[in-house]
Motif scaffolding. Sequence first.
Motif, PDB file in Angstrom:
ATOM      1  N   HIS A 166       0.802  -1.224   0.000  1.00 47.60           N
ATOM      2  CA  HIS A 166       0.000   0.000   0.000  1.00 47.60           C
ATOM      3  C   HIS A 166       0.838   1.279   0.000  1.00 47.60           C
ATOM      4  N   PRO A 167       1.785   1.432  -0.917  1.00 46.07           N
ATOM      5  CA  PRO A 167       2.595   2.656  -0.926  1.00 46.07           C
ATOM      6  C   PRO A 167       1.742   3.889  -1.211  1.00 46.07           C
ATOM      7  N   ALA A 168       2.157   5.035  -0.634  1.00 47.97           N
ATOM      8  CA  ALA A 168       1.339   6.244  -0.740  1.00 47.97           C
ATOM      9  C   ALA A 168       2.039   7.408  -1.430  1.00 47.97           C
TER      10      ALA A 168
ATOM     11  N   LEU B 254      11.657  -8.810   0.897  1.00 48.32           N
ATOM     12  CA  LEU B 254      11.737  -7.779   1.916  1.00 48.32           C
ATOM     13  C   LEU B 254      10.488  -6.918   1.782  1.00 48.32           C
ATOM     14  N   LEU B 255       9.663  -6.925   2.820  1.00 50.88           N
ATOM     15  CA  LEU B 255       8.366  -6.262   2.765  1.00 50.88           C
ATOM     16  C   LEU B 255       8.370  -4.976   3.584  1.00 50.88           C
ATOM     17  N   PHE B 256       7.806  -3.931   2.986  1.00 47.74           N
ATOM     18  CA  PHE B 256       7.752  -2.613   3.605  1.00 47.74           C
ATOM     19  C   PHE B 256       6.339  -2.067   3.460  1.00 47.74           C
ATOM     20  N   GLY B 257       5.878  -1.360   4.495  1.00 48.73           N
ATOM     21  CA  GLY B 257       4.498  -0.902   4.504  1.00 48.73           C
ATOM     22  C   GLY B 257       4.295   0.523   4.053  1.00 48.73           C
ATOM     23  N   HIS B 258       3.057   0.912   4.104  1.00 51.30           N
ATOM     24  CA  HIS B 258       2.559   2.252   3.810  1.00 51.30           C
ATOM     25  C   HIS B 258       3.366   3.267   4.611  1.00 51.30           C
ATOM     26  N   GLU B 259       3.694   4.403   3.991  1.00 53.33           N
ATOM     27  CA  GLU B 259       4.541   5.404   4.637  1.00 53.33           C
ATOM     28  C   GLU B 259       3.989   5.913   5.965  1.00 53.33           C
TER      29      GLU B 259
END
Length: 168
Positions: free
Chosen positions: A8-10, A98-103
């Motif tokens: 969910h990148p913003a 490598l998982l990264f979330g919404h800012e």
Amino acid sequence: MNHIVLVHPAIPQNTGNIMRTCVATHSKLHIIKPMGFSLDDKHMKRAGLDYIKDLQMEIYENWEDFISKNQGDFHFFTRYSKLCYTDQSYVSNNDQYLLFGHEHDGIPHDILKDHLDECVRIPMDGNARSLNLSNCVAIGIYEALRQQDYPKLSKVEVQKGEDFIYQE
């Protein structure tokens, strides 16, 4: 293979920068909707520059779509983990995700709670809320690559020549 997953990148500029990092590190980018921007966003394209044409990327409608199509070792980067990202191994015969979330909110809690043993944290000052997403991706992927001895990456300057700095 290494994979960068954005949940969910913003912010389009972050995604554009991450695209450049993916191309430079031979990592595939996975984006899980919803996104807070269009892939045609001019800010994202400017941040990604001419690297986008070489990018390996796949878009998913939701978490279930992503997880049904990908298998490997998952590493969830979150400020809530107690395990430092450098204490995790990124070396195996499996693909590394490598998982990264919404800012603003990170990776959704309902995803994290099912993967607590796979969560890692980038240490920072206790008063700092977070680091920039594209910086976190760079920190994470280069630790994975360091542990893997930088496969397929040049350790010398190739565009101007490895002895460029020594020339008068």
